[in-house]
Enzyme design. Structure first.
Site, PDB file in Angstrom:
ATOM      1  N   ASN A  12       0.994  -1.265   0.023  1.00  0.00           N
ATOM      2  CA  ASN A  12      -0.273   0.070  -0.094  1.00  0.00           C
ATOM      3  C   ASN A  12       0.315   1.362  -0.249  1.00  0.00           C
ATOM      4  O   ASN A  12       1.239   1.711   1.422  1.00  0.00           O
ATOM      5  CB  ASN A  12      -1.212   0.070   1.454  1.00  0.00           C
ATOM      6  CG  ASN A  12      -2.471   1.151   1.060  1.00  0.00           C
ATOM      7  OD1 ASN A  12      -2.051   1.722   0.350  1.00  0.00           O
ATOM      8  ND2 ASN A  12      -2.495   0.769   2.429  1.00  0.00           N
ATOM      9  N   ARG A 219     -11.467  15.385   6.996  1.00  0.00           N
ATOM     10  CA  ARG A 219     -11.737  16.517   6.165  1.00  0.00           C
ATOM     11  C   ARG A 219     -13.578  16.632   6.242  1.00  0.00           C
ATOM     12  O   ARG A 219     -13.444  16.301   6.952  1.00  0.00           O
ATOM     13  CB  ARG A 219     -12.388  14.973   4.721  1.00  0.00           C
ATOM     14  CG  ARG A 219     -11.367  14.807   4.024  1.00  0.00           C
ATOM     15  CD  ARG A 219     -11.947  13.855   2.827  1.00  0.00           C
ATOM     16  NE  ARG A 219      -9.988  13.221   2.159  1.00  0.00           N
ATOM     17  CZ  ARG A 219      -9.892  11.333   2.836  1.00  0.00           C
ATOM     18  NH1 ARG A 219     -11.084  10.560   3.388  1.00  0.00           N
ATOM     19  NH2 ARG A 219      -8.343  10.853   2.719  1.00  0.00           N
ATOM     20  N   GLU A 360      -8.152  -5.295   5.600  1.00  0.00           N
ATOM     21  CA  GLU A 360      -8.051  -4.355   3.891  1.00  0.00           C
ATOM     22  C   GLU A 360      -7.087  -5.408   3.732  1.00  0.00           C
ATOM     23  O   GLU A 360      -7.136  -5.465   2.423  1.00  0.00           O
ATOM     24  CB  GLU A 360      -7.474  -2.839   3.520  1.00  0.00           C
ATOM     25  CG  GLU A 360      -9.004  -1.844   4.032  1.00  0.00           C
ATOM     26  CD  GLU A 360      -9.093  -0.728   4.482  1.00  0.00           C
ATOM     27  OE1 GLU A 360      -8.968  -0.456   5.153  1.00  0.00           O
ATOM     28  OE2 GLU A 360      -9.270  -0.114   3.816  1.00  0.00           O
TER      29      GLU A 360
END
Ligand code: AMP
Length: 395
Positions: A12, A219, A360
């Site tokens: 990743n 965010r 994940e």
């Protein structure tokens, strides 16, 4: 190929970091993170140096494949793929849609291909699981010609997590994955909600980029686009400054100065107003999505919390679902306070509320193996299921 004999390296690659994990079958046997790539002060100069360092430290005997996390697959990739030159070119073409992420993902792929030329490389896309979202859910209500020209549509992210978690939810409830409808709530530093009908994503809160939807660590999530024009026209902000404001200085950090929910919870417990407001904004947004996805799905079997905050904060779970008893949704305080993958709703509840630890990397391993075995699977599933068919309620 037997699943247990596989050795898969999951990579990743972020803009300044490389996370890696080596798996023997489903067991992680090594892993770590290289940080501060390209930064002055000691980190490796670039992704190639970082990856050389990672590979040198691993026993890669009998390596079956490398599985790469790739953030943006646009409309091109509805499933993981074996990497070849055409795939590399396609990921390159998608850079305008993910200017921060795809170049780093691509750097990882190119270096791994160079350093491990005989090992198959598989790209697993964050967006792929969401390619089953119906057009009505993926379309923004703007001039369609403009949307088409600039690739403006809902792509959705966190797909590997929502796929893994919704499948784990079915296993936890001992129900067939194809038969249950789940609302998956991934609440980490990034956060998104996903409505999964019979193993397919039919709605998700992140949109063209990961900025839309839930309140996150840094965010804003949903807001009125006029805010951007207003800041530009009245505040004299440059576009890049607004981008920075909404992506890195909003959400929990914008409201409290802290992007870590643990700090927000502590400050709220101490009676601090800003932390209390941030908690309320955060959980109210989740509740709104749960209601919206309930309506879209028509029938909900499970609501599952995952990722750092979803897995570890009983306060957020309880507040996000408070007052929804009329919808068949309730959280049992004792079960909520427990730990591990579990059901936290009372036994008699109509809808199972669950906590599932996301993984994940393991999902990337499973998808990588599926690609190597030429199993033609929809993204995110390891169970063969028929061609996508849009749920009636959503067509
Ligand atoms: P993730 O992106 O899934 O690693 O989630 C990271 C976030 O989870 C952190 O920024 C924290 O805000 C949050 N987190 C981690 N541990 C806890 C905890 N015990 N309680 C509440 N939030 C937590």
């Amino acid at each position: 190929m037997s699943g247990d004999a596989t050795r898969i390296l999951v990579l990743n690659c972020g803009s300044s970091s490389v996370k890696y994990r080596l798996y023997a079958g489903r067991d992680a046997v090594a892993g770590g993170t290289v940080e501060r790539i390209g930064e002055s002060g000691g980190g490796p100069a670039n992704h190639e140096m970082a990856l050389r360092e990672v590979l040198a430290g691993l026993d890669l005997t009998g390596l079956t494949a490398v599985g790469h996390r790739v953030v943006h697959g646009g409309t091109l990739f509805a499933a993981p793929v074996l990497v070849d030159d055409a795939v590399v070119a396609a990921i390159q073409d998608l850079i305008p849609l993910a200017p921060l992420h795809n170049p780093a993902n691509l750097a990882g792929i190119e270096v791994a291909r160079q350093l491990l030329p005989d090992v198959p490389q598989v790209a697993v896309f964050d967006t792929a699981f969401h390619r089953t979202i119906p057009e009505a859910g993926a379309t923004y209500a703007i001039d369609l010609a403009v949307a088409e020209r600039f690739g403006i549509r809902r792509y959705g992210f966190h797909g590997t997590s929502h796929a893994y978690v919704s499948r784990r939810t079915a296993a936890l409830l001992d129900r067939p994955y194809e038969e249950i409808n789940t609302i998956s709530l991934h609440l980490g530093n990034g956060a998104s909600a996903c409505a999964v009908a019979g193993g397919r994503s039919v709605a998700t809160s992140m949109g063209m980029s990961p900025l839309e939807g839930l309140v996150m660590g840094t965010r804003s999530g949903d807001l009125d686009p006029t805010i951007i024009f207003h800041l530009r026209r009245e505040g004299g902000f440059a576009v890049d400054d607004i981008d920075d404001l909404l992506n890195y200085r909003s959400g929990l950090v914008g409201m409290t100065g802290d992007n870590d929910m643990r700090a927000v919870l502590r400050r709220r417990a101490e009676g601090e107003a800003a932390a209390s407001l941030a908690f309320d904004v955060y959980s109210r947004r989740i509740k709104g999505y749960v209601g919206a996805y309930y309506a879209l799905l028509g029938r909900v079997d499970a609501i599952t919390f995952t990722a750092g905050i979803g897995e570890k904060s009983p306060e957020i779970r309880a507040a996000s679902l408070a007052g929804l008893e009329r919808l068949g949704i309730a959280v049992d305080p004792q079960r909520n306070a427990g730990s591990g993958d579990r059901v936290i709703s009372p036994p008699e509840a109509e809808i199972a509320v669950c906590v599932v630890a996301t993984d994940e990397e393991l999902e990337i391993v499973e998808e990588t193996v599926a690609v190597l075995e030429h199993r033609q699977l929809p993204a995110g599933t390891t169970q063969p299921v028929p061609e996508p068919e849009r749920p009636k309620a959503l067509s």
